[in-house]
Design a protein around this motif. Structure first.
Motif, PDB file in Angstrom:
ATOM      1  N   THR A  18       0.904  -1.280  -0.066  1.00 11.48           N
ATOM      2  CA  THR A  18      -0.129   0.056  -0.048  1.00 11.48           C
ATOM      3  C   THR A  18       0.974   1.225  -0.017  1.00 11.48           C
ATOM      4  N   LEU A  19       1.887   1.116   0.805  1.00  9.42           N
ATOM      5  CA  LEU A  19       2.648   2.545   0.921  1.00  9.42           C
ATOM      6  C   LEU A  19       3.547   2.696  -0.529  1.00  9.42           C
ATOM      7  N   SER A  20       4.054   1.604  -0.930  1.00 11.36           N
ATOM      8  CA  SER A  20       4.733   1.498  -2.266  1.00 11.36           C
ATOM      9  C   SER A  20       3.938   2.089  -3.348  1.00 11.36           C
ATOM     10  N   LEU A  21       2.771   1.563  -3.427  1.00  6.07           N
ATOM     11  CA  LEU A  21       1.711   2.158  -4.544  1.00  6.07           C
ATOM     12  C   LEU A  21       1.328   3.456  -4.384  1.00  6.07           C
ATOM     13  N   SER A  22       1.265   3.875  -3.190  1.00  6.61           N
ATOM     14  CA  SER A  22       0.855   5.297  -2.892  1.00  6.61           C
ATOM     15  C   SER A  22       1.923   6.140  -3.118  1.00  6.61           C
ATOM     16  N   ALA A  23       3.209   5.920  -2.968  1.00  7.65           N
ATOM     17  CA  ALA A  23       4.316   6.525  -3.359  1.00  7.65           C
ATOM     18  C   ALA A  23       4.324   6.790  -4.568  1.00  7.65           C
ATOM     19  N   TYR A  24       4.377   5.648  -5.528  1.00  2.40           N
ATOM     20  CA  TYR A  24       4.440   5.506  -7.010  1.00  2.40           C
ATOM     21  C   TYR A  24       3.127   6.687  -7.515  1.00  2.40           C
ATOM     22  N   PHE A  25       2.185   6.449  -7.012  1.00  5.79           N
ATOM     23  CA  PHE A  25       1.126   7.218  -7.400  1.00  5.79           C
ATOM     24  C   PHE A  25       1.216   8.949  -7.271  1.00  5.79           C
ATOM     25  N   ILE A  26       1.830   9.110  -6.055  1.00  7.84           N
ATOM     26  CA  ILE A  26       1.889  10.366  -5.868  1.00  7.84           C
ATOM     27  C   ILE A  26       3.104  11.095  -6.518  1.00  7.84           C
ATOM     28  N   PHE A  27       4.208  10.092  -6.799  1.00  6.49           N
ATOM     29  CA  PHE A  27       5.471  10.516  -7.874  1.00  6.49           C
ATOM     30  C   PHE A  27       4.689  10.952  -9.196  1.00  6.49           C
ATOM     31  N   ALA A  28       3.953  10.073  -9.654  1.00  4.65           N
ATOM     32  CA  ALA A  28       3.437  10.132 -11.066  1.00  4.65           C
ATOM     33  C   ALA A  28       2.629  11.270 -11.054  1.00  4.65           C
ATOM     34  N   ALA A  29       1.762  11.651 -10.072  1.00  3.49           N
ATOM     35  CA  ALA A  29       0.988  12.995 -10.084  1.00  3.49           C
ATOM     36  C   ALA A  29       1.526  14.102 -10.245  1.00  3.49           C
ATOM     37  N   VAL A  30       3.080  14.251  -9.479  1.00  7.40           N
ATOM     38  CA  VAL A  30       3.938  15.275  -9.474  1.00  7.40           C
ATOM     39  C   VAL A  30       4.600  15.329 -10.573  1.00  7.40           C
ATOM     40  N   GLN A  31       5.507  14.513 -11.116  1.00 12.76           N
ATOM     41  CA  GLN A  31       6.588  14.291 -11.932  1.00 12.76           C
ATOM     42  C   GLN A  31       6.329  13.809 -13.203  1.00 12.76           C
ATOM     43  N   GLY A  32       4.991  13.042 -13.409  1.00 11.35           N
ATOM     44  CA  GLY A  32       4.935  12.312 -14.737  1.00 11.35           C
ATOM     45  C   GLY A  32       4.563  13.168 -15.772  1.00 11.35           C
ATOM     46  N   ASP A  33       4.125  12.415 -16.940  1.00  9.09           N
ATOM     47  CA  ASP A  33       3.931  13.124 -18.101  1.00  9.09           C
ATOM     48  C   ASP A  33       2.738  13.994 -18.161  1.00  9.09           C
TER      49      ASP A  33
END
Length: 99
Positions: A18-33
């Motif tokens: 859960t923490l890994s997925l949350s970190a991934y989606f937060i990163f994608a929301a800020v840094q993603g395409d």
């Protein structure tokens, strides 16, 4: 004697995923395409292109004005004289050239 309970590895694994997925989606929301930083870049680029478009539209309007003034329907003698002097490099006999 009290019996020690082993930690539930299922809960630890669930929390980790859960923490890994949350970190991934937060990163994608800020840094993603399509993230926040990319949106700010796009808005900045849009503002620059809008300013460039306005400058080009002003240049087109100026050129249309000059074209109209040199057309057969409306002939501006002063503009025609200026263009002939610029293109041919000529001058009148009563003018003084300063270099």
């Amino acid at each position: 004697m009290s019996a020690r309970r082993k930690p539930a590895f299922g809960a630890v694994i669930y929390t980790g995923i859960t923490l890994s997925l949350s970190a991934y989606f937060i990163f994608a929301a800020v840094q993603g395409d399509f993230g926040l930083f990319r949106r700010a870049e796009i808005e900045s680029e849009a503002a620059q292109l809008s300013a460039q478009l306005k400058a080009i539209e002003a240049e087109v309007a100026r050129m249309e004005n000059l074209t109209t003034r040199l057309s057969d329907d409306y002939l501006d003698i002063d503009l025609l004289d200026q263009q002939a002097r610029d293109v041919l490099g000529m001058m009148r006999s009563d003018e003084i050239v300063v270099r």
